[in-house]
Write an enzyme that holds these catalytic residues in place. Structure first.
Site, PDB file in Angstrom:
ATOM      1  N   ASP A 216       0.689  -1.371   0.476  1.00 46.69           N
ATOM      2  CA  ASP A 216       0.455  -0.093   0.003  1.00 46.69           C
ATOM      3  C   ASP A 216       1.047   1.111   0.276  1.00 46.69           C
ATOM      4  O   ASP A 216       2.020   1.234   0.645  1.00 46.69           O
ATOM      5  CB  ASP A 216      -0.576   0.111   0.935  1.00 46.69           C
ATOM      6  N   GLU A 273       1.645  -0.241  -5.026  1.00 42.01           N
ATOM      7  CA  GLU A 273       1.382   0.998  -5.192  1.00 42.01           C
ATOM      8  C   GLU A 273       1.678   2.421  -5.124  1.00 42.01           C
ATOM      9  O   GLU A 273       2.214   2.416  -4.770  1.00 42.01           O
ATOM     10  CB  GLU A 273      -0.743   1.174  -4.345  1.00 42.01           C
TER      11      GLU A 273
END
Length: 584
Positions: A216, A273
């Site tokens: 993330d 990400e």
């Protein structure tokens, strides 16, 4: 473009991920095995044979860790425990084993830019300025304006449309939160903190057999520690978008190399990400095999098409040539280097791709779903399919009221518009339409398994799911598509099988865009090292379109896959696509 075979592996790295076809499971909405209205790990286990039947060989499981669920599990209170409604650590161990028994690898979500404010580390950190863990998070004193009013340390806006700093009354300082106030940012410059993150969030699960992580917000850990103001791009607003300031900080590559060394011991992959990184050379540095940082990253240009860059929920529209340029950019950025790319058009943070990029009119849904499947399965890189994408799930109906939207981002956005416009009904109607189109809730409705009430999400049809099921579950569901040869589901199975059979051409071939400015058809050629070529033609309109095979492929070209089983050569109906292959 180097093939897997020619790549020099360091240590125990095999680069297996380059041929992975990855299916993303978002646990709350996948399948409810115990009739409490919330998806769970046992629901995933009972669906593994279905997932395997698609032809995928890897699962990415979104956060299942213990969490207060302010941001649906991206606010983690304990990396080594499981959110009780989803199950237990023992259930996770069973899932890992059952996946591996079927030849499926398993990735978890690695969320280490921030924790929940309920994590034991943060509770200790906020006890006092002298706490041994105070420096594990980012605390700063207030600033004061000329009138003596307290102000945050800078003007940064969080990713959820709020100030990025939260005042702590007890210790009289602000802490940084790039997401919700309940998600305080960790201080990666603290060595003890960083090493504990690796141990608790990574090694704990790698030791149990997971095969890697989706990482993330992977470029946010290293911030400029003098915290400069962001440039004014939203005049008159209290806070400013600051992604270009706090992403890709000075220590990012050093810390990712530390993570890479751990992952290498387990031959584990990562997909990061990576927002706010527009230059391809900067991206290559993150995913170069020789650098051993990340295996691959998600670039968001395709899912950001048509978004207003300042007002992220506002949709301005786009034309097909813009999509082509985005695809070409991230297809070709690996040429002449040892980097790798990803192929995706849906995930838990995006509106559904049929509604966004094709047509969700009932008569076009199936054709649109197959068109996008054909595009993605013909592109180079590791391909990702999000739960429900394989049956053609769509955005929720435009008639849903604001109360149906449960995502914190949607709620904050609608509240901000309300405040900014003094409840102007026209502005609120526009905001609701934008949330309906781009909002994350669209991807988070329960998976539609059958025509039973609530789409068969729970085994008891009387059970009300945690979030309303999309109204079209009676016509779009797994059960109705299983035995229908012309369904979106069976087209995905076919397309995945063709991709695996022709991996060197479709999964690893060089990409060449044709006729960039054509606003109706998307055409491209793929070229394998062997000289074998593919031609893909996709009709992104609701009208019939004509096409010709390019000269370099016309000789001996064979139609290998089409989204419709009939039709004439040289002519495509609405949202129809075809894949031709010519031998070397």
């Amino acid at each position: 473009m180097p093939s897997n075979e020619s790549m020099v592996a360091s240590g125990s790295r095999t680069f297996w991920f380059r041929d992975a076809i990855i299916y993303q499971v978002w646990p709350a909405s996948f399948r409810d095995s115990n009739n409490d209205g919330i998806g769970d790990i046992q629901g995933i286990i009972m669906s593994l044979d279905y997932i395997k039947s698609l032809g995928v060989n890897t699962i990415w499981l979104s956060p299942m860790y213990d969490s207060p669920q302010v941001d649906m599990g991206y606010d983690i209170s304990d990396y080594e425990s499981v959110y009780p409604p989803y199950g237990t650590v023992a259930d996770m161990e069973q899932l890992i084993k059952e996946c591996h028994n079927r030849g499926i690898k398993l990735l978890l979500d690695l969320v280490v830019n921030h924790t929940s404010d309920q994590h034991a580390w943060f509770k200790e950190s906020r006890k006092s300025k002298d706490s041994p863990k105070r420096d594990w998070y980012i605390w700063r004193p207030a600033k004061y304006d000329a009138d003596g009013n307290r102000r945050p340390p800078n003007n940064w806006r969080s990713n959820f449309n709020q100030p990025a700093w939260t005042w702590d009354e007890a210790t009289q300082e602000y802490y940084l939160n790039l997401f919700c106030p309940e998600q305080p940012d960790l201080n990666w410059t603290n060595d003890e903190c960083r090493k504990t993150i690796y141990k608790s969030a990574m090694e704990f699960w790698l030791e149990k057999g997971v095969n890697g992580f989706r990482v993330d917000t992977v470029n946010m850990y290293s911030k400029p520690m003098d915290f400069p103001d962001a440039p004014i791009t939203d005049p008159g607003a209290e806070t400013q978008p600051a992604g270009m300031v706090y992403c890709n900080g000075p220590m990012m590559h050093t810390w990712l190399k530390e993570m890479g060394a751990i992952l290498e011991r387990y031959d584990a992959m990562t997909v990061g990400e990576l927002p706010n990184t527009p230059k391809t050379a900067d991206v290559v540095r993150y995913v170069s095999a020789a650098e051993n940082e990340l295996s691959q990253v998600f670039q968001f240009d395709i899912v950001d098409l048509g978004r207003n860059p300042v007002d992220i929920m506002s949709y301005d529209g786009y034309k097909l040539p813009e999509m082509k340029r985005v695809v070409e950019k991230w297809q070709r950025f690996t040429e002449g280097n040892d980097a790798w790319t990803t192929v995706f058009i849906e995930n838990h943070d995006q509106g559904r791709s049929i509604s966004r990029f094709a047509s969700d009119k009932p008569e076009h849904i199936a054709d649109s779903g197959k068109l996008l499947a054909l595009m993605n399965m013909s592109l180079t890189g590791t391909v990702y399919v999000y739960q429900g994408q394989e049956i053609g799930m769509t955005n929720v109906p435009k008639t849903w009221a604001a109360e149906e939207y449960l995502d914190v981002n949607s709620i904050n956005y609608l509240a901000a518009v309300k405040k900014r416009t003094n409840n102007d009904p026209k502005a609120l109607a526009r905001a609701l339409a934008d949330v309906n189109f781009l909002g994350r809730d669209n991807a988070r409705t329960p998976v539609q398994w059958s025509s039973q009430p609530n789409g068969g999400f729970s085994s008891n049809p009387e059970t009300k799911p945690w979030m309303r099921t999309n109204d079209n579950y009676t016509s779009i569901n797994v059960e109705v598509q299983q035995n229908d040869a012309s369904s979106v589901l069976n087209f995905y199975r076919k397309a995945i099988a063709v991709r695996k059979q022709r991996a060197s051409l479709l999964g690893r071939g060089e990409f060449r865009l044709l006729e960039e400015e054509d606003e109706n058809l998307f055409k491209f050629v793929k070229i394998a090292d062997s000289g074998e070529k593919a031609f893909v033609v996709l009709n992104f309109t609701d009208k019939q379109q004509q096409y010709e095979l390019p000269k370099e492929i016309a000789q001996g070209a064979e139609l290998v896959l089409g989204t419709r089983n009939d039709g004439e050569k040289g002519s495509l109906r609405a949202y129809e696509g075809r894949l031709y292959v010519a031998a070397a």
